[in-house]
Design a protein around this motif. Structure first.
Motif, mmCIF file in Angstrom:
data_model
loop_
_atom_site.group_PDB
_atom_site.id
_atom_site.type_symbol
_atom_site.label_atom_id
_atom_site.label_comp_id
_atom_site.label_asym_id
_atom_site.label_seq_id
_atom_site.Cartn_x
_atom_site.Cartn_y
_atom_site.Cartn_z
ATOM 1 N N LEU A 99 76.603 -40.519 43.479
ATOM 2 C CA LEU A 99 76.064 -40.577 44.837
ATOM 3 C C LEU A 99 75.014 -41.667 45.003
ATOM 4 C CD1 LEU A 99 75.835 -36.791 45.786
ATOM 5 C CD2 LEU A 99 77.763 -38.374 45.868
ATOM 6 N N LEU A 122 75.116 -40.879 52.621
ATOM 7 C CA LEU A 122 75.829 -39.911 51.793
ATOM 8 C C LEU A 122 74.850 -38.970 51.104
ATOM 9 C CD1 LEU A 122 78.787 -39.307 50.868
ATOM 10 C CD2 LEU A 122 78.297 -40.686 48.849
ATOM 11 N N ARG A 123 73.784 -39.523 50.548
ATOM 12 C CA ARG A 123 72.777 -38.702 49.866
ATOM 13 C C ARG A 123 71.998 -37.830 50.842
ATOM 14 N NH1 ARG A 123 72.197 -43.616 47.107
ATOM 15 N NH2 ARG A 123 70.353 -44.164 48.323
ATOM 16 N N ASP A 166 73.131 -36.397 53.437
ATOM 17 C CA ASP A 166 73.994 -35.233 53.702
ATOM 18 C C ASP A 166 73.658 -34.559 55.039
ATOM 19 O OD1 ASP A 166 76.014 -33.435 53.165
ATOM 20 O OD2 ASP A 166 74.730 -32.052 52.061
ATOM 21 N N LEU A 177 80.907 -35.098 56.083
ATOM 22 C CA LEU A 177 81.335 -36.019 55.031
ATOM 23 C C LEU A 177 82.406 -36.986 55.528
ATOM 24 C CD1 LEU A 177 81.304 -36.988 52.114
ATOM 25 C CD2 LEU A 177 82.897 -35.134 51.546
ATOM 26 N N ARG A 200 80.501 -28.795 45.359
ATOM 27 C CA ARG A 200 79.576 -29.816 45.840
ATOM 28 C C ARG A 200 80.121 -31.209 45.542
ATOM 29 N NH1 ARG A 200 74.452 -28.297 47.022
ATOM 30 N NH2 ARG A 200 73.673 -30.390 46.494
#
Length: 207
Positions: A92, A139-140, A142, A146, A176
């Motif tokens: 990630l 992305l991190r 969140d 997605l 996850r």
């Protein structure tokens, strides 16, 4: 004499147990008499035999699993090296894993230790590098769905006269997201064919 005999047997049992504890799995007390000390020695030897058997079975199991893993990795590497597309995985933070297809190295060179996808693919394209950095930040974080985040990752790169197309597949572990599989395709021929067809159509319209 009796006291000396007992002391000697106790010392032998003690030395044997210490050697076993230190890793000498083959040591045993052996015959130590028919009294309580002898029974203690026999009990220790029985326990040592059982532990040695368990250890041998464990080592065999580990070796079997290790061999299976080597075979799977070899098969996976064979698939990667013979795949038309380039494939690699990243965490990630964009850190590139050691497993990747030969096509990736052929197109972009071998990534150095600790290389990230933005620095690797964007080495000659600062705009692409910045877009990838931003995408990994999203992305991190969140925050967004997605699918929406992955749709915002950059999809194309022109480098060295070649046209590349990127696809990103999520890798989920224990429910996850843990990594991304990045699939890189050389679409140069497709683009050149479309251009040739468009030129031909334009020529037909002119004449």
């Amino acid at each position: 004499a009796l006291s000396k005999n007992i002391t000697s047997r106790v010392a032998h049992i003690s030395a044997t147990t210490k050697a076993f504890a230190a890793g000498s799995m083959a040591v045993r007390v052996g015959r130590a008499g028919s009294d309580e000390l002898g029974e203690l020695g026999e009990s220790f030897d029985d326990m040592a035999d059982q532990l040695a058997e368990l250890n041998a079975n464990l080592e065999a199991t580990v070796e079997k699993r290790t061999q299976e893993l080597r075979q799977r990795n070899a098969a996976f590497r064979l698939i990667l090296d013979n795949a038309h597309d380039g494939m690699l995985s990243v965490d990630l933070n964009g850190l590139i894993s050691s497993e990747r297809s030969a096509a990736v190295d052929r197109w972009f060179g071998t990534p150095g230790a600790g290389a990230t996808l933005p620095g690797y693919l964007g080495a000659e394209n600062p705009t692409l590098a910045a877009e990838l950095e931003h995408s990994f930040e999203e992305l991190r974080a969140d925050i967004m769905p997605l699918d929406l985040i992955l749709d915002q990752f950059p999809r194309r790169l022109v480098q060295g006269g070649l046209h590349f197309q990127f696809e990103y597949q999520p890798i989920v572990e224990d429910g996850r997201l843990s990594r991304l599989l990045v699939i890189i395709s050389d679409v140069t021929s497709e683009i050149e064919n479309r251009r040739a067809e468009a030129l031909q159509e334009e020529t037909v319209r002119i004449f």
